[in-house]
Design a protein around this motif. Structure first.
Motif, PDB file in Angstrom:
ATOM      1  N   MET A  48     -13.549 -10.962  34.803  1.00  0.00           N
ATOM      2  CA  MET A  48     -13.848  -9.728  34.067  1.00  0.00           C
ATOM      3  C   MET A  48     -14.273 -10.018  32.639  1.00  0.00           C
ATOM      4  SD  MET A  48     -10.044  -8.098  33.594  1.00  0.00           S
ATOM      5  CE  MET A  48      -8.631  -9.109  33.190  1.00  0.00           C
ATOM      6  N   VAL A  50     -14.119  -8.136  29.126  1.00  0.00           N
ATOM      7  CA  VAL A  50     -13.246  -7.128  28.525  1.00  0.00           C
ATOM      8  C   VAL A  50     -13.767  -6.757  27.146  1.00  0.00           C
ATOM      9  CG1 VAL A  50     -10.886  -6.629  27.785  1.00  0.00           C
ATOM     10  CG2 VAL A  50     -11.284  -8.188  29.713  1.00  0.00           C
ATOM     11  N   THR A  52     -12.458  -4.354  23.935  1.00  0.00           N
ATOM     12  CA  THR A  52     -11.454  -3.463  23.363  1.00  0.00           C
ATOM     13  C   THR A  52     -12.104  -2.652  22.257  1.00  0.00           C
ATOM     14  OG1 THR A  52     -10.679  -5.171  21.818  1.00  0.00           O
ATOM     15  CG2 THR A  52      -9.530  -4.996  23.934  1.00  0.00           C
ATOM     16  N   TRP A  81      -3.334  -9.503  36.301  1.00  0.00           N
ATOM     17  CA  TRP A  81      -4.466  -9.390  35.369  1.00  0.00           C
ATOM     18  C   TRP A  81      -4.147 -10.291  34.177  1.00  0.00           C
ATOM     19  CZ3 TRP A  81      -8.057  -4.828  35.173  1.00  0.00           C
ATOM     20  CH2 TRP A  81      -8.030  -4.081  36.357  1.00  0.00           C
ATOM     21  N   ILE A  83      -5.839 -12.058  30.454  1.00  0.00           N
ATOM     22  CA  ILE A  83      -6.821 -12.309  29.401  1.00  0.00           C
ATOM     23  C   ILE A  83      -6.146 -13.321  28.472  1.00  0.00           C
ATOM     24  CG2 ILE A  83      -8.133 -11.356  27.487  1.00  0.00           C
ATOM     25  CD1 ILE A  83      -7.636  -8.564  28.656  1.00  0.00           C
ATOM     26  N   VAL A 182      -9.953   0.332  26.215  1.00  0.00           N
ATOM     27  CA  VAL A 182     -10.372  -0.895  26.896  1.00  0.00           C
ATOM     28  C   VAL A 182     -11.441  -0.546  27.921  1.00  0.00           C
ATOM     29  CG1 VAL A 182      -9.641  -2.902  28.261  1.00  0.00           C
ATOM     30  CG2 VAL A 182      -8.050  -1.877  26.630  1.00  0.00           C
ATOM     31  N   ILE A 184     -13.683  -2.580  30.968  1.00  0.00           N
ATOM     32  CA  ILE A 184     -13.779  -3.827  31.735  1.00  0.00           C
ATOM     33  C   ILE A 184     -14.879  -3.707  32.787  1.00  0.00           C
ATOM     34  CG2 ILE A 184     -12.601  -5.258  33.472  1.00  0.00           C
ATOM     35  CD1 ILE A 184     -10.006  -4.764  31.932  1.00  0.00           C
TER      36      ILE A 184
END
Length: 189
Positions: A48, A50, A52, A81, A83, A182, A184
């Motif tokens: 993914m 991402v 923010t 999940w 990151i 967020v 994604i």
């Protein structure tokens, strides 16, 4: 050989069964398969991108991954999940502004009494625990629940395709005005 001994030879005992073996399942529970299809597409591995979005409108980008599978005799889906991606994780790595460095798990459990999914997200890396209710809304999946910081949260899966999906996290203090926090874009690995 006694019948009790024969039964024990055919079925693994709790002393010889591993935790992964009793947790993981090969697929959905056949009795609930139609209801379990809502999230069945999520099973697998994803990468993914991402983004923010902070309150001042500034944005930050990161990369992560998702791993999902059937559990509890196919009555639920569990995912992880993270990151940044697993290969990039190390002590002291810089936090993604607005999200932190996730390493959490979701339990997605279909509740026939609600005809909806109970969603439990726990991320000990960022000290976040939430509970939501997930339902289909047209072609999307919307999960809603209280935000542990106050107000409400809404997490939405949209643009769901076999090899990609879009996910957004929003927050509202009044359940009317939502702010995206967020965004994604995920692709199957």
């Amino acid at each position: 050989m006694t019948s009790a001994h024969t039964r024990n030879a055919q079925a693994p005992s709790s002393l010889t069964t591993s935790f992964p073996r009793v947790l993981h399942a090969d697929g959905p529970d056949p009795e609930r398969k139609a209801k379990l299809e809502l999230y069945s597409w999520l099973v697998g591995q994803w990468e993914m991108d991402v983004t923010t979005i902070l309150e001042d409108g500034s944005t930050y980008a990161g990369r992560g991954e998702i791993h999902a599978g059937w559990i509890l005799q196919g009555r639920a889906i569990q995912d992880v999940w993270m990151i940044p991606r697993l290969e990039q994780r190390r002590p002291g790595i810089e936090q993604l502004p607005g999200a932190g460095n996730w390493y959490g798990t979701t339990l997605r459990i279909y509740d026939p009494n609600l005809d909806a999914w109970r969603i439990l997200w726990n991320d000990p890396a960022t000290d976040v625990f939430t509970q939501q209710i997930g339902r289909a809304r047209d072609r999307d999946i919307v999960q809603e629940g209280p935000d542990p910081r106050g107000g409400s949260m809404r997490w939405t899966f949209s643009e769901i395709e076999p090899a990609s999906f879009h996910w957004t996290a929003e927050r509202s203090l009044d359940h009317e005005n939502w702010r995206k926090e967020v965004d994604i874009r995920a692709r199957r690995m």
